[in-house]
Motif scaffolding. Structure first.
Motif, PDB file in Angstrom:
ATOM      1  N   UNK A 325      25.403  15.816   1.767  1.00 48.35           N
ATOM      2  CA  UNK A 325      25.494  15.386   0.361  1.00 48.35           C
ATOM      3  C   UNK A 325      24.696  14.104   0.195  1.00 48.35           C
ATOM      4  N   UNK A 326      24.440  13.768  -1.060  1.00 44.32           N
ATOM      5  CA  UNK A 326      23.705  12.538  -1.342  1.00 44.32           C
ATOM      6  C   UNK A 326      22.687  12.795  -2.440  1.00 44.32           C
ATOM      7  N   UNK A 327      21.945  11.735  -2.784  1.00 43.32           N
ATOM      8  CA  UNK A 327      20.946  11.868  -3.853  1.00 43.32           C
ATOM      9  C   UNK A 327      19.597  12.190  -3.223  1.00 43.32           C
ATOM     10  N   UNK A 328      18.932  13.149  -3.818  1.00 44.02           N
ATOM     11  CA  UNK A 328      17.626  13.594  -3.315  1.00 44.02           C
ATOM     12  C   UNK A 328      16.590  13.234  -4.384  1.00 44.02           C
ATOM     13  N   UNK A 329      15.749  12.220  -4.086  1.00 43.45           N
ATOM     14  CA  UNK A 329      14.696  11.798  -5.015  1.00 43.45           C
ATOM     15  C   UNK A 329      13.354  12.359  -4.546  1.00 43.45           C
ATOM     16  N   UNK A 330      12.310  12.129  -5.345  1.00 47.38           N
ATOM     17  CA  UNK A 330      10.956  12.396  -4.856  1.00 47.38           C
ATOM     18  C   UNK A 330      10.672  11.404  -3.727  1.00 47.38           C
ATOM     19  N   UNK A 331       9.815  11.801  -2.792  1.00 46.08           N
ATOM     20  CA  UNK A 331       9.518  10.896  -1.670  1.00 46.08           C
ATOM     21  C   UNK A 331       8.769   9.667  -2.187  1.00 46.08           C
ATOM     22  N   UNK A 332       8.832   8.597  -1.417  1.00 45.53           N
ATOM     23  CA  UNK A 332       8.089   7.388  -1.773  1.00 45.53           C
ATOM     24  C   UNK A 332       6.597   7.733  -1.827  1.00 45.53           C
ATOM     25  N   UNK A 333       5.896   7.273  -2.879  1.00 45.60           N
ATOM     26  CA  UNK A 333       4.463   7.587  -3.011  1.00 45.60           C
ATOM     27  C   UNK A 333       3.708   7.243  -1.725  1.00 45.60           C
ATOM     28  N   UNK A 334       2.835   8.161  -1.343  1.00 42.53           N
ATOM     29  CA  UNK A 334       1.993   7.910  -0.170  1.00 42.53           C
ATOM     30  C   UNK A 334       2.637   8.320   1.145  1.00 42.53           C
ATOM     31  N   UNK A 335       3.869   8.791   1.110  1.00 43.60           N
ATOM     32  CA  UNK A 335       4.497   9.212   2.375  1.00 43.60           C
ATOM     33  C   UNK A 335       4.444  10.733   2.498  1.00 43.60           C
ATOM     34  N   UNK A 336       4.610  11.211   3.725  1.00 47.53           N
ATOM     35  CA  UNK A 336       4.549  12.644   4.019  1.00 47.53           C
ATOM     36  C   UNK A 336       5.652  13.385   3.242  1.00 47.53           C
ATOM     37  N   UNK A 337       5.288  14.342   2.384  1.00 48.26           N
ATOM     38  CA  UNK A 337       6.310  15.034   1.585  1.00 48.26           C
ATOM     39  C   UNK A 337       7.348  15.744   2.459  1.00 48.26           C
ATOM     40  N   UNK A 338       6.968  16.071   3.682  1.00 41.93           N
ATOM     41  CA  UNK A 338       7.906  16.752   4.584  1.00 41.93           C
ATOM     42  C   UNK A 338       8.864  15.803   5.276  1.00 41.93           C
ATOM     43  N   UNK A 339       8.721  14.506   5.038  1.00 43.14           N
ATOM     44  CA  UNK A 339       9.556  13.533   5.760  1.00 43.14           C
ATOM     45  C   UNK A 339      10.756  13.033   4.930  1.00 43.14           C
ATOM     46  N   UNK A 340      10.750  13.362   3.649  1.00 39.27           N
ATOM     47  CA  UNK A 340      11.881  13.018   2.761  1.00 39.27           C
ATOM     48  C   UNK A 340      12.291  11.552   2.861  1.00 39.27           C
ATOM     49  N   UNK A 341      11.278  10.679   2.859  1.00 41.21           N
ATOM     50  CA  UNK A 341      11.554   9.241   2.917  1.00 41.21           C
ATOM     51  C   UNK A 341      11.658   8.705   1.502  1.00 41.21           C
ATOM     52  N   UNK A 342      12.784   8.115   1.144  1.00 41.81           N
ATOM     53  CA  UNK A 342      12.979   7.598  -0.213  1.00 41.81           C
ATOM     54  C   UNK A 342      13.654   6.238  -0.174  1.00 41.81           C
ATOM     55  N   UNK A 343      13.383   5.447  -1.222  1.00 38.79           N
ATOM     56  CA  UNK A 343      14.071   4.157  -1.362  1.00 38.79           C
ATOM     57  C   UNK A 343      15.474   4.405  -1.889  1.00 38.79           C
ATOM     58  N   UNK A 344      16.229   3.346  -2.010  1.00 37.83           N
ATOM     59  CA  UNK A 344      17.660   3.448  -2.259  1.00 37.83           C
ATOM     60  C   UNK A 344      18.061   2.224  -3.084  1.00 37.83           C
ATOM     61  N   UNK A 345      18.564   2.450  -4.303  1.00 33.72           N
ATOM     62  CA  UNK A 345      18.821   1.330  -5.215  1.00 33.72           C
ATOM     63  C   UNK A 345      20.314   1.195  -5.521  1.00 33.72           C
TER      64      UNK A 345
END
Ligand code: AHR
Length: 520
Positions: A325-345
């Motif tokens: 579970x959790x929030x799924x955002x678009x990946x951080x710009x410029x990062x690998x779309x397959x890595x699901x790296x996102x910021x957290x506010x």
């Protein structure tokens, strides 16, 4: 105008208070009753579990850097991350996936590292998977941070035999060839395997199966999870996608007696659309509100899955494991779309805290959850960049909520105006309470309104405490977040805006805030 909308409008109007200074200031007035004299179920510590998949930099770099790395580490595990995870008392880690699990063959991840095959991570980015982090590394990592172990097996491309042998490798005290392989790989004693998942999302990446097909396979595979007498490994059945209640119905009808828990996965997608989920950091108030609406759907889903489970398991022997579970955002710009790296506010923090309150309310059925994911992936606790680490607002929620691990849940009914934004309407304040094993009552209050403070008056029944102290997590903007250059923008602070007078606790919550109080 619908009656409920009219009621919201009237109450919202009544919430405008004129301060002594003559300046009009909106203040949401909320009332609540805490029934500490009517204890509910224990909030199992595993409700605070984490998910760590071979995905992007979740394991490699996030947890494991290898013994030769310049990044300070102990036997390959990065010291900063280990210390941060220990500090929030992570009670359980689920590994190795996710989608990765149904492609994972455990034998490729044991033995000398330089002999392990390099594979392609077909689920996540098509990158090379060196298998450097395998069963021994996972089990050692769990021991290092003091977490229980939850291993997800391979149903999609595996066999009952492969699964049975993996379990034997981990838990057998005998001198069997497989147990001796574990010894040859440096581990004499069997590990404690607390939970074993029979596949993952078998309706999707785990094999595109129908519920009926998976139910039969589940019974077959689960039968071969054999552990030594006197030990217990809970078997977790792969469960539904979000609100697919028919999956739970089929599984419970066909296999309830063969499982200890059944899972469900639910991700909050702020936009409600997988194609464009939205930015983690750039959003307006409407998107904030949309996010809260989507996150709070967890309550409805647990309620409905539980109702189905009640039909087949009225004693509530089987747990509902919300193991993704959790929030799924678009990946951080410029990062690998397959890595699901996102910021957290601050938005992620408020949604996480409100979700934890939902889990507390359903503690009788929800005994384990795993937020996705622990480090560098989706709604992470921790982000890393080479040798740097940053703790996210969601990490701080888990820090604030530590007293609830193992506490007895206490009913806390909240009544007050909704936070209304456009078409969205959610309760302004989400709350939960628990009594820890030392007898101290803890109250969690979350103000979902990003603009308006709330005054919460709680009638206390059965509470001995005379003072209320705690910590608050809040920020000046909805999108406030921590970065490697500014790591302390969102961080808990002492909270003193709470008083007990007679049998009433009065708390003034800042806008967009999470507060946890100890009543002593
Ligand atoms: O957490 C990321 C992915 O989301 C998992 O691998 C999968 O189980 C789910 O769809």
């Amino acid at each position: 105008m619908k009656l409920t909308t009219l009621k919201h409008a009237l109450v919202a109007g009544a919430a405008i208070a004129i301060l002594a200074t003559g300046v009009a200031s909106a203040q949401t007035a909320v009332t609540a009753t805490l029934h500490a004299d009517q204890p509910g179920a224990v909030i199992q510590p595993e409700v605070y579990g984490q998910f760590a998949e071979h995905l992007g930099r979740g394991i490699y770099e996030g947890v494991w850097v290898g013994e030769d790395s310049k990044i300070p580490n102990t036997k390959g595990y990065r010291n900063d991350v280990v210390a941060a995870l220990k500090a929030i008392k992570v009670p359980l880690v689920r590994w190795p996936g996710g989608c990765f699990a149904d492609d994972y063959h455990w034998r490729e991840g044991v033995g000398p590292r330089d002999k392990r095959p390099t594979k392609v991570n077909v689920s996540w980015g098509g990158v090379e998977e060196t298998n450097a982090f395998g069963t021994n590394e996972f089990m050692e990592f769990a021991e290092l941070i003091g977490a229980k172990t939850y291993v997800a097996g391979n149903v999609g491309t595996g066999s009952p035999q492969e699964m049975a042998e993996w379990v034997e490798y981990m838990v057998s005290p005998t001198k069997s060839t497989i147990a001796n392989l574990r010894r040859a790989n440096g581990r004499e004693q069997p590990w404690k395997l607390d939970y074993f998942g029979v596949g993952n999302e078998n309706w999707g990446c785990g094999g595109q199966m129908t519920a009926a097909h998976y139910t039969d396979l589940y019974r077959n595979f689960a039968e071969f999870i054999r552990v030594p007498q006197g030990t217990k490994t809970q078997k977790i059945a792969g469960g539904a996608n979000s609100d697919d209640y028919s999956w739970t119905e089929t599984m419970m009808a066909g296999a309830a007696k063969n499982m200890d828990q059944i899972s469900v996965h639910y991700y909050t997608i702020p936009s409600g659309r997988w194609s464009i989920k939205g930015s983690a950091t750039k959003f307006d108030e409407q998107v904030w509100a949309d996010t809260m609406v989507q996150a709070l759907r967890m309550d409805e889903m647990i309620t409905k899955h539980s109702a189905i489970m009640d039909k087949y398991d009225p004693q509530k022997r089987v747990g509902l494991a919300v193991d993704e579970w959790g929030i799924w955002h678009d990946v951080e710009p410029g990062t690998n779309p397959g890595f699901l790296y996102q910021q957290n506010t601050m938005r992620d923090a408020v949604a996480a805290a409100a979700t934890l309150n939902i889990f507390h309310k359903h503690a009788d059925r929800v005994r384990l959850t795993a937020i996705a994911q622990m480090v560098n992936v989706l709604q992470a606790m921790i982000l890393t960049d080479k040798d740097r680490m940053v703790l996210t607002p969601t990490y701080w929620v888990y820090d604030l909520y530590k007293p609830f691990q193992g506490a007895t849940s206490l009913p806390l009914e909240v009544d007050g105006p909704a936070y209304v934004m456009g078409k969205d309407s959610v309760p302004s304040v989400s709350a939960s309470a628990g009594r820890d094993t030392a007898g101290v009552v803890h109250v969690a209050l979350v103000n979902l309104n990003p603009n308006t403070p709330a005054t919460v008056k709680i009638k206390l029944a059965g509470v001995a405490g005379k003072s209320a102290k705690g910590r608050v997590l809040t920020a000046s903007t909805m999108s406030a977040h921590n970065t490697f250059d500014a790591p302390n923008v969102v961080k808990p602070a002492a909270f003193n805006d709470a008083q007990i007078k007679g049998a009433t606790l009065t708390v003034t919550l800042p806008a967009k805030a999470v507060v946890v109080l100890d009543l002593t």
